[in-house]
Design a protein around this motif. Structure first.
Motif, short mmCIF file in Angstrom:
data_model
loop_
_atom_site.label_atom_id
_atom_site.label_comp_id
_atom_site.label_asym_id
_atom_site.label_seq_id
_atom_site.Cartn_x
_atom_site.Cartn_y
_atom_site.Cartn_z
N GLU A 140 -49.68 -38.08 -79.42
CA GLU A 140 -50.89 -37.03 -79.34
C GLU A 140 -51.15 -36.51 -80.44
OE1 GLU A 140 -52.76 -36.58 -76.83
OE2 GLU A 140 -51.77 -37.79 -75.20
N LEU A 141 -50.30 -36.78 -81.60
CA LEU A 141 -50.65 -36.08 -82.95
C LEU A 141 -51.76 -36.73 -83.65
CD1 LEU A 141 -49.59 -33.59 -84.40
CD2 LEU A 141 -48.33 -35.05 -85.66
N HIS A 142 -52.88 -36.41 -83.24
CA HIS A 142 -54.22 -37.26 -83.84
C HIS A 142 -55.22 -36.46 -83.70
CE1 HIS A 142 -55.95 -38.89 -80.36
NE2 HIS A 142 -54.51 -39.02 -79.85
N ARG A 143 -56.49 -36.32 -84.36
CA ARG A 143 -57.67 -35.58 -84.40
C ARG A 143 -58.22 -35.28 -83.22
NH1 ARG A 143 -62.73 -35.78 -88.93
NH2 ARG A 143 -63.46 -33.65 -88.27
N GLY A 144 -58.49 -36.33 -82.40
CA GLY A 144 -59.36 -36.43 -81.18
C GLY A 144 -58.44 -35.86 -79.95
N SER A 145 -57.09 -35.72 -80.05
CA SER A 145 -56.27 -35.38 -78.90
C SER A 145 -56.49 -34.15 -78.46
CB SER A 145 -54.84 -35.62 -79.41
OG SER A 145 -53.96 -34.93 -78.35
N PRO A 146 -56.57 -33.93 -77.08
CA PRO A 146 -56.81 -32.62 -76.53
C PRO A 146 -55.72 -31.73 -76.74
CG PRO A 146 -57.54 -34.01 -74.94
CD PRO A 146 -56.97 -34.81 -75.94
N ILE A 147 -54.32 -32.42 -76.73
CA ILE A 147 -53.26 -31.75 -76.72
C ILE A 147 -53.17 -31.12 -78.38
CG2 ILE A 147 -50.78 -31.91 -76.61
CD1 ILE A 147 -52.04 -31.91 -74.04
N THR A 148 -53.51 -31.99 -79.31
CA THR A 148 -53.40 -31.50 -80.44
C THR A 148 -54.26 -30.34 -80.98
OG1 THR A 148 -52.70 -33.57 -81.45
CG2 THR A 148 -53.69 -32.11 -83.08
N ARG A 149 -55.71 -30.42 -80.26
CA ARG A 149 -56.53 -29.41 -80.25
C ARG A 149 -55.96 -27.97 -79.81
NH1 ARG A 149 -61.82 -31.17 -81.89
NH2 ARG A 149 -62.84 -29.47 -80.95
N HIS A 150 -55.31 -28.13 -78.47
CA HIS A 150 -54.76 -26.81 -78.00
C HIS A 150 -53.64 -26.51 -78.74
CE1 HIS A 150 -52.65 -24.45 -75.02
NE2 HIS A 150 -51.55 -25.20 -75.34
N ALA A 151 -52.80 -27.23 -79.30
CA ALA A 151 -51.78 -26.76 -80.25
C ALA A 151 -52.38 -25.75 -81.52
CB ALA A 151 -50.76 -27.84 -80.63
N THR A 152 -53.37 -26.56 -81.91
CA THR A 152 -54.01 -25.94 -83.26
C THR A 152 -54.60 -24.63 -82.86
OG1 THR A 152 -54.62 -28.01 -84.14
CG2 THR A 152 -55.77 -26.18 -85.10
N ARG A 153 -55.25 -24.75 -81.72
CA ARG A 153 -55.96 -23.49 -81.34
C ARG A 153 -55.00 -22.20 -80.69
NH1 ARG A 153 -58.99 -26.23 -77.65
NH2 ARG A 153 -57.48 -25.87 -76.20
N VAL A 154 -53.85 -22.48 -80.00
CA VAL A 154 -53.20 -21.68 -79.66
C VAL A 154 -52.32 -21.17 -81.00
CG1 VAL A 154 -50.89 -23.02 -79.12
CG2 VAL A 154 -51.34 -21.03 -78.11
N SER A 155 -51.86 -21.82 -81.66
CA SER A 155 -51.14 -21.46 -83.19
C SER A 155 -52.07 -20.39 -83.80
CB SER A 155 -50.40 -22.67 -83.89
OG SER A 155 -51.54 -23.41 -84.43
N ALA A 156 -53.38 -20.82 -83.90
CA ALA A 156 -54.25 -19.93 -84.86
C ALA A 156 -54.36 -18.73 -84.02
CB ALA A 156 -55.52 -20.67 -84.98
N VAL A 157 -54.70 -18.60 -82.96
CA VAL A 157 -54.98 -17.55 -82.07
C VAL A 157 -53.51 -16.44 -82.10
CG1 VAL A 157 -55.34 -16.51 -79.73
CG2 VAL A 157 -56.68 -18.51 -80.43
N ALA A 158 -52.24 -17.16 -81.89
CA ALA A 158 -51.18 -16.40 -82.16
C ALA A 158 -50.83 -15.69 -83.33
CB ALA A 158 -49.95 -17.16 -81.78
N ALA A 159 -51.25 -16.22 -84.32
CA ALA A 159 -51.34 -15.81 -85.72
C ALA A 159 -52.38 -14.64 -86.05
CB ALA A 159 -51.37 -16.73 -86.86
#
Length: 752
Positions: free
Chosen positions: A399-418
């Protein structure tokens, strides 16, 4: 759907309280484990360690409530251990804010990616990050941090030990899954009495299949009634459809139809009896009237041909499922999902077999082959927890690719947590970790869950904090009393966990207030800032999804194409079985069917998510999606009718079926590609194969197979017609191209 309506619907969903079956004994067991850990920590290390270890036991119990077919003790230990590791690493870096922030980003991104391995692992990982933000503030030295981490592991071990020592409804989830599958087929049989072409949702069968995969330890302890019944249930479904459908020979009205209705009602009663017995672990109490229906002597004179073969096969399968549900496993029922070569196919004429076990002895029997007693086949294996780790890593890597919803979620949640952590520490409120904690807990890979959980979190926090604050002000509890109130709040949360997020979050809020009060913090130090920072964390989560979304609506065409690409090989495999009965193609049919079911489930999940999104359709309207879904469902049902009567070895081959299967396989592959490219698929090759079938020795062709092939083409044409109403793609100059007129064929449409 507009943003206003989407927000309204998700808010309503977040604060809704559902009526679910409560499990008080399991709630009491989880609360008892929490109480043991708190008491032990208070006695040995004091309030701070007790609060930290309580989080470990609390989270371990929550993990065991998640829907998982894995042994519950493993989940408790894994949850407590992973939280201990997270807490210890967090404490080592908390003194250096940039280093801790980097750890938080990496840890949160990994937790977001863990949703690729399944919701249970994703929830445990996300909860670990959220709780870590609290627990790293409790120790005051590395030694204390190590001690707190050790007590978290002890909390997981205590919960695991209680599950082993005091089991509640052992195998209950597995029993429920199998019973739900049988009950769904009973309901299907009743609906077929009044709607002979009714559809069937295979989701209960898929759940039962997931439950049938067991670990080696579970395989040694599985009850006898959970052996084999699912495989029989899988074979009952197409037989029921074949018996009821008028296309297989039973007129819409008349004595034959009346007899079919009686048989379907009796089948439903027997399936319900088997489902009740499996669910409660009791002997089967088969209704005598239902058994008597299959003994009616004149059934053989009323039903002939395929309907009579289906009735006979249904009788045998019902006897098998009743015996298996009663705890007598059938040695001749394979335990694997793939049928063995010795296993007769659905409804196929079998020669020389003894008459049914007591039900149809008085009426003429079709010739049958004696069923060979197959050796005991091992059950489907589920990997152990340690073996699951490389599988989870592989799923995350895929799932580690640009168009994956999981990757977008991981990017989103890590940015929001920081961002939440930085804002929380910058604001003069104290306890700044509440904001990122809230964001991590509410964010999910899809829109509706993220927004509904954010609303539930805020509303539940306000209610829970208000109630807990009132109790603290009125009673001014000490350390022991605060611990007792925390355990009571956790017990209530365990009890109400399945009723919705609102009740759960209210109990969690009260639990945290009492637990931190046990550690010496006054309510005035935590309540106001908790509410404000919870609001900020929820708003950050909602804003992040709006700014960097992973909408499902634009991907509906891809999901539909995937379903067609999986459905085509299944239908082709069924026709291929008739083309060359000398080779056993049942494993191919079964494997293709499972793939098609997975694609169908993915489509329905995507539609459910897309329905709640504030996004306009792009190339696939809601009406077109519904019509296309109906067409593909009809395609699967038509193939299921043929699957109910797969030919045995030695049956006359139907050579035109091979050409038709090849054309169908290739055309559905190209059709799926056309759907992804926003074009309307055409079925010229399938139509040509069917026309050739009509001209080559029509008097020797199997009429049932040939008529089913016509229905297949009709459903494919309906699929194209449904997609022909979709919004056409825009060309480079901004104009809409003309609709292709290929798929529309009045002659073919008139045959439906």
């Amino acid at each position: 759907m507009s943003w206003r309506r989407a927000l309204k619907d998700t808010a309503r969903s977040g604060i809704a309280v559902e009526r679910k079956r409560l499990e008080p004994l399991i709630a009491v067991r989880g609360a008892a484990g929490l109480a043991i850990v708190i008491a032990l920590s208070l006695w040995l290390f004091g309030p701070a360690a007790a609060a930290s270890s309580a989080f470990g036991a609390f989270q371990a119990a929550i993990a065991t409530f998640q829907r998982s077919w894995r042994p519950r003790p493993e989940l408790a230990i894994a949850s407590g251990t992973s939280l201990a590791v997270s807490t210890f690493l967090g404490y080592l870096t908390i003194s250096k804010e940039p280093l801790f922030l980097a750890l938080l980003v990496v840890w949160t991104f990994a937790a977001g990616m863990s949703w690729a391995a399944g919701p249970t692992i994703g929830l445990i990982a996300s909860s670990n990050v959220a709780i870590m933000l609290v627990t790293v503030t409790l120790p005051t030295s590395v030694a204390q941090a190590a001690g707190h981490a050790a007590m978290m592991i002890v909390g997981g071990l205590v919960q695991a030990a209680l599950i082993i020592l005091f089991p509640v409804r052992r195998w209950g989830a597995h029993r429920d899954a199998l019973a739900d599958a049988l009950a769904a087929e009973a309901d299907y049989a009743r609906r077929l009495r009044h709607e002979p072409v009714a559809s069937f949702d295979p989701q209960p069968l898929m759940e039962a299949r997931n439950a049938a995969a067991v670990t080696p330890r579970q395989a040694r302890r599985r009850p006898a009634e959970l052996h084999g019944a699912r495989g029989i249930a899988e074979r009952i479904r197409p037989v029921l459809a074949s018996l009821a459908d008028p296309a297989m020979g039973v007129p819409a009205e008349g004595p034959a139809r009346d007899r079919v209705r009686e048989l379907l009602a009796s089948a439903a009663a027997l399936l319900d009896a088997a489902a009740h017995a499996i669910r409660h672990g009791e002997p089967v109490s088969a209704p005598p009237a239902a058994l008597a229906t299959f003994r009616t002597p004149d059934t053989g004179s009323i039903l002939t041909g395929a309907p009579y073969r289906a009735m006979t096969r249904l009788n045998t399968l019902l006897q098998d499922v009743v015996e298996t549900a009663g705890g007598t496993p059938q040695e001749d029922t394979p335990q694997e999902d793939t049928p063995q070569e010795d296993t007769p196919q659905e409804g196929a004429p079998q020669e020389g077999a003894p008459k049914g076990r007591g039900e149809l002895r008085d009426q003429p029997q079709p010739t049958r082959t004696r069923r060979k007693t197959a050796p005991h086949h091992p059950p489907r294996r589920r990997p152990t927890f340690l073996a699951l780790i490389p599988k989870a890593l592989k799923a995350m890597r895929s799932e580690l690719h640009r168009g994956s919803p999981i990757t977008r979620h991981a990017t989103r949640v890590s940015a929001v947590a920081a961002t939440g952590y930085i804002l929380g520490t910058w604001l003069p409120l104290g306890h700044g970790y509440w904001a990122p904690l809230t964001s991590v807990m509410v964010m999910r890979p899809d829109f509706s869950q993220t927004y509904s959980r954010a609303v539930a979190r805020l509303a539940g926090t306000v209610i829970g904090v208000a109630v807990a604050t009132g109790v603290v002000q009125a009673a001014t509890p000490g350390t022991l009393q605060s611990g007792t109130l925390a355990v009571a709040s956790a017990a209530l949360m365990y009890l109400l966990m399945r009723t919705g997020q609102f009740a759960t979050q209210a109990c969690i809020a009260a639990y945290v207030v009492f637990l931190l009060g046990m550690g010496g913090e006054e309510w005035t130090q935590t309540v106001p800032e908790r509410v404000l920072l919870t609001l900020m964390g929820g708003l950050l989560a909602m804003l992040a999804y709006a700014v960097y979304p992973a909408w499902e609506t634009p991907r509906l065409r891809t999901r539909l194409a995937d379903w067609l690409a999986a459905q085509g090989p299944y239908v082709a495999a069924v026709f291929g079985s008739y083309a060359d009965p000398s080779t056993s193609s049942a494993p191919d049919v079964r494997g293709a069917l499972l793939t098609a079911r997975t694609a169908r489930a993915a489509w329905h999940a995507a539609v459910a998510r897309a329905t709640a999104e504030p996004v306009r359709h792009r190339g696939l309207s809601r009406t077109a999606a519904d019509d296309a879904e109906d067409a593909l469902a009809q395609l699967g049902r038509v193939a299921m009718l043929l699957e109910a009567h797969l030919p045995e070895r030695g049956a006359p081959p139907v050579p035109p079926a091979a050409r038709f299967a090849d054309a169908l396989r290739e055309s559905t592959r190209k059709g799926a590609k056309a759907i992804r490219e926003r074009r309307v698929p055409t079925w010229d090759a399938v139509r040509e194969a069917l026309d050739a079938w009509e001209t080559e020795n029509p008097e020797n062709a199997d009429k049932v197979v040939r008529n089913t092939a016509t229905l297949v083409l009709d459903t494919l044409t309906e699929l194209s017609e449904a997609l022909d109403t979709a919004v056409p793609p825009m060309t480079l100059d901004g104009t809409a191209p003309e609709k292709p007129d290929g798929p529309r064929n009045p002659k073919d449409s008139a045959t439906r």
